[in-house]
Design an enzyme around this catalytic site. Structure first.
Site, PDB file in Angstrom:
ATOM      1  N   TYR A  12       0.782  -1.096  -0.086  1.00  9.52           N
ATOM      2  CA  TYR A  12      -0.104   0.024  -0.173  1.00  9.52           C
ATOM      3  C   TYR A  12       0.716   1.216  -0.049  1.00  9.52           C
ATOM      4  CZ  TYR A  12      -2.910   3.659   2.088  1.00  9.52           C
ATOM      5  OH  TYR A  12      -3.842   4.747   2.088  1.00  9.52           O
TER       6      TYR A  12
HETATM    7  P1  NAP Z   1     -12.918   4.345   1.899  1.00 14.74           P
HETATM    8  O1  NAP Z   1     -14.081   4.750   2.980  1.00 14.74           O
HETATM    9  O2  NAP Z   1     -12.560   2.903   2.269  1.00 14.74           O
HETATM   10  O3  NAP Z   1     -13.431   4.673   0.541  1.00 14.74           O
HETATM   11  C1  NAP Z   1     -12.863   4.565  -0.596  1.00 14.74           C
HETATM   12  C2  NAP Z   1     -13.722   4.650  -1.636  1.00 14.74           C
HETATM   13  O4  NAP Z   1     -13.022   4.049  -2.875  1.00 14.74           O
HETATM   14  C3  NAP Z   1     -15.065   3.901  -1.722  1.00 14.74           C
HETATM   15  O5  NAP Z   1     -16.080   4.774  -1.851  1.00 14.74           O
HETATM   16  C4  NAP Z   1     -14.786   2.715  -2.769  1.00 14.74           C
HETATM   17  O6  NAP Z   1     -16.085   2.675  -3.508  1.00 14.74           O
HETATM   18  C5  NAP Z   1     -13.863   3.621  -3.748  1.00 14.74           C
HETATM   19  N1  NAP Z   1     -13.567   2.631  -4.737  1.00 14.74           N
HETATM   20  C6  NAP Z   1     -12.608   1.451  -4.173  1.00 14.74           C
HETATM   21  N2  NAP Z   1     -12.500   0.688  -5.394  1.00 14.74           N
HETATM   22  C7  NAP Z   1     -12.970   1.460  -6.421  1.00 14.74           C
HETATM   23  C8  NAP Z   1     -13.062   1.154  -7.798  1.00 14.74           C
HETATM   24  N3  NAP Z   1     -12.410   0.234  -8.654  1.00 14.74           N
HETATM   25  N4  NAP Z   1     -13.420   2.212  -8.607  1.00 14.74           N
HETATM   26  C9  NAP Z   1     -13.969   3.430  -8.225  1.00 14.74           C
HETATM   27  N5  NAP Z   1     -13.768   3.694  -6.798  1.00 14.74           N
HETATM   28  C10 NAP Z   1     -13.621   2.636  -6.014  1.00 14.74           C
HETATM   29  O7  NAP Z   1     -11.711   5.157   2.366  1.00 14.74           O
HETATM   30  P2  NAP Z   1     -11.505   6.391   3.286  1.00 14.74           P
HETATM   31  O8  NAP Z   1     -11.381   5.720   4.719  1.00 14.74           O
HETATM   32  O9  NAP Z   1     -12.410   7.493   3.227  1.00 14.74           O
HETATM   33  O10 NAP Z   1      -9.986   7.064   2.854  1.00 14.74           O
HETATM   34  C11 NAP Z   1      -9.858   7.962   1.865  1.00 14.74           C
HETATM   35  C12 NAP Z   1      -8.401   7.986   1.490  1.00 14.74           C
HETATM   36  O11 NAP Z   1      -7.503   8.053   2.537  1.00 14.74           O
HETATM   37  C13 NAP Z   1      -7.951   6.823   0.795  1.00 14.74           C
HETATM   38  O12 NAP Z   1      -7.227   7.051  -0.379  1.00 14.74           O
HETATM   39  C14 NAP Z   1      -6.937   6.136   1.736  1.00 14.74           C
HETATM   40  O13 NAP Z   1      -6.065   5.463   1.199  1.00 14.74           O
HETATM   41  C15 NAP Z   1      -6.444   7.177   2.282  1.00 14.74           C
HETATM   42  N6  NAP Z   1      -5.830   7.296   3.713  1.00 14.74           N
HETATM   43  C16 NAP Z   1      -6.200   6.256   4.783  1.00 14.74           C
HETATM   44  C17 NAP Z   1      -5.619   6.505   5.781  1.00 14.74           C
HETATM   45  C18 NAP Z   1      -6.381   5.558   6.879  1.00 14.74           C
HETATM   46  O14 NAP Z   1      -6.090   5.733   8.232  1.00 14.74           O
HETATM   47  N7  NAP Z   1      -7.381   4.597   6.838  1.00 14.74           N
HETATM   48  C19 NAP Z   1      -4.679   7.423   6.401  1.00 14.74           C
HETATM   49  C20 NAP Z   1      -3.960   8.029   5.270  1.00 14.74           C
HETATM   50  C21 NAP Z   1      -4.878   7.913   3.864  1.00 14.74           C
HETATM   51  P3  NAP Z   1     -17.375   1.650  -2.961  1.00 14.74           P
HETATM   52  O15 NAP Z   1     -18.185   2.758  -1.834  1.00 14.74           O
HETATM   53  O16 NAP Z   1     -18.192   1.489  -4.149  1.00 14.74           O
HETATM   54  O17 NAP Z   1     -16.825   0.569  -2.421  1.00 14.74           O
END
Ligand code: NAP
Length: 217
Positions: free
Chosen positions: A132
């Site tokens: 990742y």
């Molecule tokens: P999330 O809730 O998992 O949302 C991810 C979104 O991406 C979902 O809406 C999903 O769609 C969409 N997605 C997945 N596969 C896809 C595809 N093939 N085509 C189009 N859309 C797709 O993520 P979050 O927690 O809001 O995180 C937002 C961002 O922050 C991400 O880039 C993550 O990597 C980053 N981040 C996360 C953390 C952490 O602590 N988790 C820390 C720093 C940065 P569906 O709703 O249809 O499934």
């Protein structure tokens, strides 16, 4: 300014579209991958468009970006899938959106990256997490190599705590947590703040109002 939110149906994405729709200056176009996800955004008065980062190519994503002034990438494969999806969504999917921005002539691009995407962070991450970090690293590298008006935001660990409206943002800050709702506000502040163009910064919960913090990076 119309903003294509890629990953709109995600946890940050939903906060972001909702907050954008409450501003006077911005309006959201929510990129989703299932028609049944549309009603949430329609209820907020936001436009929707269907596209899939895995199945669609950059031309199709460029079409989804038709009529927008900025793109925000806040999609992700999530922690429950394997490294195959990490490569296809967090890396290849992200790069396709950058190429789509170029094809569509959309200069402004805001990337939600990971907290630390340096080479050292790839090396020191646990083996389950390093693909990742590597995917995020190369998506950032790709974006830096373009002439897009980009901002790369490196948030700390995301929580679902309510927004505080206060953050700490700088090139390097101490590792910490940040509510997703505050990340959405940071994205909006970056979109409004032209001085954030060409910059990247880490952001965690802190003591300074969001807009002020983003202005200071
Ligand atoms: P999330 O809730 O998992 O949302 C991810 C979104 O991406 C979902 O809406 C999903 O769609 C969409 N997605 C997945 N596969 C896809 C595809 N093939 N085509 C189009 N859309 C797709 O993520 P979050 O927690 O809001 O995180 C937002 C961002 O922050 C991400 O880039 C993550 O990597 C980053 N981040 C996360 C953390 C952490 O602590 N988790 C820390 C720093 C940065 P569906 O709703 O249809 O499934």
């Amino acid at each position: 300014m119309k903003v294509l939110v890629i990953g709109a149906n995600g946890q940050v994405g939903k906060h972001l579209v909702s907050q954008i729709q409450k501003t006077d200056e911005l309006e959201a176009k929510a990129m989703i991958r299932k028609q049944e996800q549309a009603s949430y955004f329609e209820d907020l008065g936001a436009e929707t468009v269907l596209a899939d980062l895995e199945k669609d190519d950059a031309d199709a994503i460029a079409k989804a970006a038709d009529g927008v002034d900025a793109i925000v990438f806040t999609a992700g494969s999530g922690p429950k899938t394997g490294s195959d999806k990490t490569i296809l969504i967090d890396l290849d999917g992200a790069v396709k959106t950058i190429e789509a921005a170029k094809k569509a002539g959309v200069k402004r691009y805001v990337m939600i990256s990971s907290f630390d995407t340096t080479r050292e962070a790839i090396q020191s991450a646990p083996s389950s997490f390093s693909p990742y970090v590597a995917a995020k690293h190369y998506a950032d590298v790709w974006l830096r190599g373009t002439d897009l008006d980009y901002t790369i935001i490196h948030p700390g660990a995301l929580t679902n705590d309510p927004a505080t409206g206060k953050v700490a943002a700088a090139e390097n800050v101490e590792r910490g947590e940040i509510p997703r709702e505050d990340v959405a506000s940071v994205i909006i502040a970056a979109l409004k703040e032209e001085s954030s163009i060409g910059k990247e910064f880490q952001v965690v919960g802190g003591s300074k109002p969001v807009q002020e913090s983003v202005q200071s990076v």
